[in-house]
Design an enzyme around this catalytic site. Structure first.
Site, PDB file in Angstrom:
ATOM      1  N   PRO A  23      17.421 -39.113  68.078  1.00  0.00           N
ATOM      2  CA  PRO A  23      16.060 -39.708  68.583  1.00  0.00           C
ATOM      3  C   PRO A  23      15.083 -40.333  67.424  1.00  0.00           C
ATOM      4  O   PRO A  23      14.073 -40.785  67.564  1.00  0.00           O
ATOM      5  CB  PRO A  23      15.275 -38.391  69.369  1.00  0.00           C
ATOM      6  N   LYS A  24      15.706 -40.102  66.009  1.00  0.00           N
ATOM      7  CA  LYS A  24      15.082 -40.261  64.797  1.00  0.00           C
ATOM      8  C   LYS A  24      15.730 -41.515  64.058  1.00  0.00           C
ATOM      9  O   LYS A  24      15.634 -41.485  62.855  1.00  0.00           O
ATOM     10  CB  LYS A  24      14.576 -39.285  64.199  1.00  0.00           C
ATOM     11  N   ASN A  25      16.581 -42.147  64.737  1.00  0.00           N
ATOM     12  CA  ASN A  25      17.420 -43.221  64.195  1.00  0.00           C
ATOM     13  C   ASN A  25      16.705 -44.601  64.030  1.00  0.00           C
ATOM     14  O   ASN A  25      16.627 -45.136  65.426  1.00  0.00           O
ATOM     15  CB  ASN A  25      18.773 -43.372  64.904  1.00  0.00           C
TER      16      ASN A  25
END
Length: 336
Positions: free
Chosen positions: A115-117
């Protein structure tokens, strides 16, 4: 029929090396070239190295094919942060006229695990822009899902704001902000989103139309949790660039007074009150009496004017910024 954009569903135990796949028999793999004397060679796993060598061959050949699409999915599974692979995948998707809704389903699965890509969210935005307003609600639901896990995920908030402003979905956004703040009034991301809604939404009439009700809402939030910096900043932001209105609204100085009567060390109430005095607030008798009582409790401030006294109190209540308040004291008008 447009080709599928998803990768093979084979399990790890069924994985077949690219060199043994009939559909890649004509491909000559291109090894990574780190030069003759790499300083810090990376010990890649053999499966990763082989998949990348075959991907590199298709990439350099500029091949736009179903096998190229499937290979990009495999590389993404091994390294979702490879920007070049995502870029190439977009070129292949366009060339094949692939089903972009199916692609969105594919990337959502990847995003849930990463989710933090940055690359994944960029790819989602590219897809959403092509799919248009019809996917707005689905994208909002997806960001809700991510934010339920991590309420401060920058990527999810950025994507949600982009979808609102480009594709729509404003109808329930203020309600969503209410929900988040009911769950956690310290959620500064939700306060930030709330400000976006009241200033950018075409449905609420803008900041001027919303200001009165928002001040009431925020004052209530402050009185319930005076140590929440987000709500104090939000309150001041409702009058951004309009100091005359900030000073004129008695609710602003009144909330400072109410908080300080219960806790005269509240840094946020003191600093806002100091700003109000600096820009022209004429304190009420009640407010002046409260500050005088605070002054008299400290012999060092007994003879000081109101603004200077507040600076002195802040030096003690906010020791991390003691030098700032010392400097600020030199900027305030002594006649207050």
């Amino acid at each position: 029929m447009a080709p599928s954009s998803s990768s093979s569903s084979e399990g790890v135990d069924d994985w077949v090396p690219p060199s043994r796949r009939p559909e890649l028999a004509d491909v000559v793999p291109v090894p990574q070239d780190d030069g003759p004397h790499p300083v810090v060679p990376i010990a890649y796993r053999s499966d990763f190295r082989e998949v990348m060598d075959y991907f590199r061959a298709l990439y350099f050949a500029g091949e736009r094919s179903v096998r190229a699409l499937h290979l990009t999915a495999e590389v993404i599974g091994l390294n979702p942060g490879n920007y070049t692979v995502w870029h190439f995948r977009r070129l292949v998707l366009e060339a094949l006229d692939a089903d972009l809704q199916e692609e969105m389903n594919f990337v959502d699965q990847i995003a849930e695990s990463n989710p933090k890509n940055y690359q994944i969210w960029h790819h989602k935005r590219w897809l959403a822009e092509k799919l248009g307003p019809d996917v707005a609600n689905k994208e909002h639901e997806f960001t809700r899902k991510i934010l339920a896990i991590d309420a401060k995920n920058y990527h999810a908030w950025s994507h949600r704001q982009w979808v609102l402003q480009v594709l729509g979905g404003w109808e329930t956004e203020l309600q969503y902000c209410n929900q988040l703040l009911e769950e956690d009034v310290f959620n500064n991301s939700a306060w930030n989103q709330r400000y976006l809604v009241i200033t950018r939404s075409p449905l609420h009439g803008g900041l001027v139309a919303m200001r009165d009700s928002e001040v009431d809402y925020t004052v209530g939030a402050i009185l319930a949790n005076p140590q929440n910096e987000s709500s104090w900043r939000y309150l001041k932001g409702l009058y951004k660039g309009e100091n005359n209105l900030l000073v004129a609204d008695e609710r602003i100085s009144d909330v400072c007074l109410k908080v300080l009567k219960n806790d005269w060390t509240c840094v946020f109430a003191l600093s806002l009150l100091l700003d109000l005095l600096r820009i022209g607030l004429q304190p009420s008798d009640d407010l002046r009496g409260t500050i005088e009582a605070m002054k008299n409790a400290d012999p060092e401030t007994a003879d000081a004017d109101l603004a200077t006294a507040i600076c002195s109190i802040l030096q003690k209540c906010d020791p991390l910024r003691v030098n700032y308040w010392s400097w600020f004291m030199t900027t305030v008008s002594p006649q207050i």
